[in-house]
Design a protein around this motif. Structure first.
Motif, PDB file in Angstrom:
ATOM      1  N   GLU A 167       0.718  -1.114   0.198  1.00 14.16           N
ATOM      2  CA  GLU A 167       0.054  -0.042  -0.050  1.00 14.16           C
ATOM      3  C   GLU A 167       0.818   1.376   0.017  1.00 14.16           C
ATOM      4  O   GLU A 167       0.378   2.180  -0.522  1.00 14.16           O
ATOM      5  N   ARG A 168       2.043   1.370   0.588  1.00 16.92           N
ATOM      6  CA  ARG A 168       2.924   2.178   0.654  1.00 16.92           C
ATOM      7  C   ARG A 168       3.118   2.645  -0.708  1.00 16.92           C
ATOM      8  O   ARG A 168       3.079   3.972  -1.104  1.00 16.92           O
ATOM      9  N   GLU A 169       3.631   1.715  -1.557  1.00 21.95           N
ATOM     10  CA  GLU A 169       4.026   2.214  -2.890  1.00 21.95           C
ATOM     11  C   GLU A 169       2.631   2.385  -3.779  1.00 21.95           C
ATOM     12  O   GLU A 169       2.899   3.430  -4.618  1.00 21.95           O
ATOM     13  N   ALA A 170       1.424   1.934  -3.278  1.00 24.89           N
ATOM     14  CA  ALA A 170       0.438   2.390  -4.288  1.00 24.89           C
ATOM     15  C   ALA A 170       0.090   3.840  -3.929  1.00 24.89           C
ATOM     16  O   ALA A 170      -0.199   4.779  -4.905  1.00 24.89           O
ATOM     17  N   TRP A 171       0.258   4.238  -2.528  1.00 25.60           N
ATOM     18  CA  TRP A 171      -0.250   5.578  -2.073  1.00 25.60           C
ATOM     19  C   TRP A 171       0.845   6.640  -2.711  1.00 25.60           C
ATOM     20  O   TRP A 171       0.231   7.550  -3.240  1.00 25.60           O
ATOM     21  N   LEU A 172       2.152   6.093  -2.661  1.00 28.53           N
ATOM     22  CA  LEU A 172       3.104   7.260  -3.264  1.00 28.53           C
ATOM     23  C   LEU A 172       2.941   7.355  -4.831  1.00 28.53           C
ATOM     24  O   LEU A 172       3.268   8.287  -5.453  1.00 28.53           O
ATOM     25  N   GLY A 173       2.453   6.319  -5.265  1.00 21.86           N
ATOM     26  CA  GLY A 173       2.229   6.242  -6.625  1.00 21.86           C
ATOM     27  C   GLY A 173       1.172   6.950  -7.282  1.00 21.86           C
ATOM     28  O   GLY A 173       0.736   6.991  -8.516  1.00 21.86           O
ATOM     29  N   GLY A 174       0.076   7.561  -6.304  1.00 20.55           N
ATOM     30  CA  GLY A 174      -0.956   8.111  -6.690  1.00 20.55           C
ATOM     31  C   GLY A 174      -2.399   7.462  -6.575  1.00 20.55           C
ATOM     32  O   GLY A 174      -3.510   8.119  -7.099  1.00 20.55           O
ATOM     33  N   SER A 175      -2.424   6.305  -5.856  1.00 23.72           N
ATOM     34  CA  SER A 175      -3.697   5.417  -5.780  1.00 23.72           C
ATOM     35  C   SER A 175      -4.855   6.382  -4.950  1.00 23.72           C
ATOM     36  O   SER A 175      -4.267   7.011  -4.070  1.00 23.72           O
ATOM     37  N   ASP A 176      -5.992   6.532  -5.521  1.00 24.39           N
ATOM     38  CA  ASP A 176      -6.894   6.952  -4.570  1.00 24.39           C
ATOM     39  C   ASP A 176      -7.912   5.858  -4.073  1.00 24.39           C
ATOM     40  O   ASP A 176      -9.221   6.188  -3.622  1.00 24.39           O
ATOM     41  N   ASP A 177      -7.515   4.751  -3.784  1.00 19.95           N
ATOM     42  CA  ASP A 177      -8.272   3.454  -3.355  1.00 19.95           C
ATOM     43  C   ASP A 177      -8.683   3.772  -1.952  1.00 19.95           C
ATOM     44  O   ASP A 177      -7.745   3.860  -1.115  1.00 19.95           O
ATOM     45  N   VAL A 178     -10.108   4.083  -1.625  1.00 17.74           N
ATOM     46  CA  VAL A 178     -10.073   4.236  -0.394  1.00 17.74           C
ATOM     47  C   VAL A 178     -10.265   2.987   0.620  1.00 17.74           C
ATOM     48  O   VAL A 178     -10.666   3.268   1.830  1.00 17.74           O
ATOM     49  N   THR A 179      -9.835   2.069   0.189  1.00 21.22           N
ATOM     50  CA  THR A 179      -9.722   0.733   1.180  1.00 21.22           C
ATOM     51  C   THR A 179      -8.319   0.723   1.514  1.00 21.22           C
ATOM     52  O   THR A 179      -7.802  -0.080   2.527  1.00 21.22           O
ATOM     53  N   LEU A 180      -7.469   1.651   1.169  1.00 25.53           N
ATOM     54  CA  LEU A 180      -6.203   1.631   1.830  1.00 25.53           C
ATOM     55  C   LEU A 180      -6.098   1.990   3.244  1.00 25.53           C
ATOM     56  O   LEU A 180      -6.620   2.634   3.801  1.00 25.53           O
ATOM     57  N   GLY A 181      -5.185   1.086   3.958  1.00 25.81           N
ATOM     58  CA  GLY A 181      -5.155   1.031   5.518  1.00 25.81           C
ATOM     59  C   GLY A 181      -6.315   0.177   6.144  1.00 25.81           C
ATOM     60  O   GLY A 181      -6.239  -0.136   7.186  1.00 25.81           O
ATOM     61  N   ALA A 182      -7.356  -0.235   5.257  1.00 25.13           N
ATOM     62  CA  ALA A 182      -8.558  -0.902   5.995  1.00 25.13           C
ATOM     63  C   ALA A 182      -7.998  -2.221   6.589  1.00 25.13           C
ATOM     64  O   ALA A 182      -8.731  -2.487   7.708  1.00 25.13           O
ATOM     65  N   GLY A 183      -6.842  -2.822   6.150  1.00 21.01           N
ATOM     66  CA  GLY A 183      -6.424  -4.155   6.805  1.00 21.01           C
ATOM     67  C   GLY A 183      -5.312  -4.097   7.793  1.00 21.01           C
ATOM     68  O   GLY A 183      -4.870  -5.046   8.319  1.00 21.01           O
ATOM     69  N   ALA A 184      -5.091  -2.680   8.319  1.00 19.64           N
ATOM     70  CA  ALA A 184      -3.951  -2.589   9.355  1.00 19.64           C
ATOM     71  C   ALA A 184      -4.397  -3.190  10.562  1.00 19.64           C
ATOM     72  O   ALA A 184      -5.191  -3.560  11.141  1.00 19.64           O
ATOM     73  N   ARG A 185      -3.141  -3.948  10.936  1.00 17.60           N
ATOM     74  CA  ARG A 185      -3.270  -4.686  12.257  1.00 17.60           C
ATOM     75  C   ARG A 185      -2.497  -3.976  13.208  1.00 17.60           C
ATOM     76  O   ARG A 185      -1.244  -3.796  13.113  1.00 17.60           O
ATOM     77  N   LEU A 186      -3.138  -3.597  14.261  1.00 22.23           N
ATOM     78  CA  LEU A 186      -2.645  -2.957  15.587  1.00 22.23           C
ATOM     79  C   LEU A 186      -2.905  -3.427  16.756  1.00 22.23           C
ATOM     80  O   LEU A 186      -4.000  -4.497  16.909  1.00 22.23           O
ATOM     81  N   GLU A 187      -2.032  -3.168  17.796  1.00 24.09           N
ATOM     82  CA  GLU A 187      -2.450  -3.752  19.159  1.00 24.09           C
ATOM     83  C   GLU A 187      -2.364  -2.719  20.115  1.00 24.09           C
ATOM     84  O   GLU A 187      -1.669  -1.527  19.662  1.00 24.09           O
ATOM     85  N   HIS A 188      -2.989  -2.641  20.946  1.00 20.28           N
ATOM     86  CA  HIS A 188      -3.118  -1.375  22.054  1.00 20.28           C
ATOM     87  C   HIS A 188      -3.353  -1.800  23.395  1.00 20.28           C
ATOM     88  O   HIS A 188      -3.790  -3.164  23.863  1.00 20.28           O
TER      89      HIS A 188
END
Length: 208
Positions: A167-188
């Motif tokens: 997704e980093r490559e896609a974002w920097l390449g100009g993607s407008d995909d609104v699903t970017l980051g939806a699958g991020a795995r986080l702990e808190h």
């Protein structure tokens, strides 16, 4: 949303950034707030730069950063490309903002309780989608946010756009995909309440 972050550890990190010239952080910060200077990765090949965390568009004609009154340290991913403050840099100012983690608070006003969020995967850092704008001689930036996923939703309804390697490559390449980051795995986990000027690794020690 995303009003406090933790400096990344960029020493000996991910292979995709091995060609980036990293300047060591003299003292890692654990309570970085908007208007502070943070690190961003931009250009091709990726270059590490510093930027003021609170975007000021290049067309702003004020003569002091404090004269820019709009709240632009965050930008909503689904709206930014059409907003006057972000429209130009959506096309030409994309960047990554590496962080060691970020905080979010729960509870009523006056009794807010912090939680620290970090990567649930193998990478030590999170790489957030950002936009950078050069105002006069000052590089400024904003962190993009999106609707929270299941790892974040119980704490807050918004979250930073946390990008995996593809997704980093896609974002920097100009993607407008609104699903970017939806699958991020986080702990808190919860941490002890702290003040605006408090600092140090004890801020991320698990409460209890």
């Amino acid at each position: 949303m995303c009003g406090r972050i933790i400096d990344p550890n960029l020493r000996d990190t991910e292979v995709e950034f091995s060609r980036t010239k990293i300047h060591p952080i003299t003292q890692r910060r654990y309570n970085v707030k908007p208007t502070d200077v943070i690190q961003v990765l931009a250009k091709e090949p990726l270059e590490l730069m510093t930027a003021r965390w609170w975007l000021i568009p290049s067309w702003f004609d004020g003569d002091d950063p404090k004269h820019w009154k709009a709240t632009t340290f965050n930008a909503r991913f689904e709206e930014a490309k059409d907003k006057p403050s972000f429209r130009q840099v959506w096309r030409h100012g994309r960047c990554l903002i590496p962080v060691g983690g970020f905080y979010e608070w729960t509870g009523p006003k006056g009794y807010r309780h912090p939680h620290v969020f970090s990567s649930a995967g193998n990478e030590e850092n999170l790489y957030l989608a950002g936009l950078a704008s050069r105002w006069r001689d000052l590089l400024t930036c904003t962190i993009l946010t999106r609707e929270a996923n299941e790892d974040m939703r119980a704490i807050h309804d918004r979250m930073p756009v946390v990008l995996n390697a593809n997704e980093r490559e896609a974002w920097l390449g100009g993607s407008d995909d609104v699903t970017l980051g939806a699958g991020a795995r986080l702990e808190h986990y919860p941490v002890r309440p702290f003040g605006m000027r408090d600092e140090g690794p004890e801020l991320i020690e698990r409460e209890g």
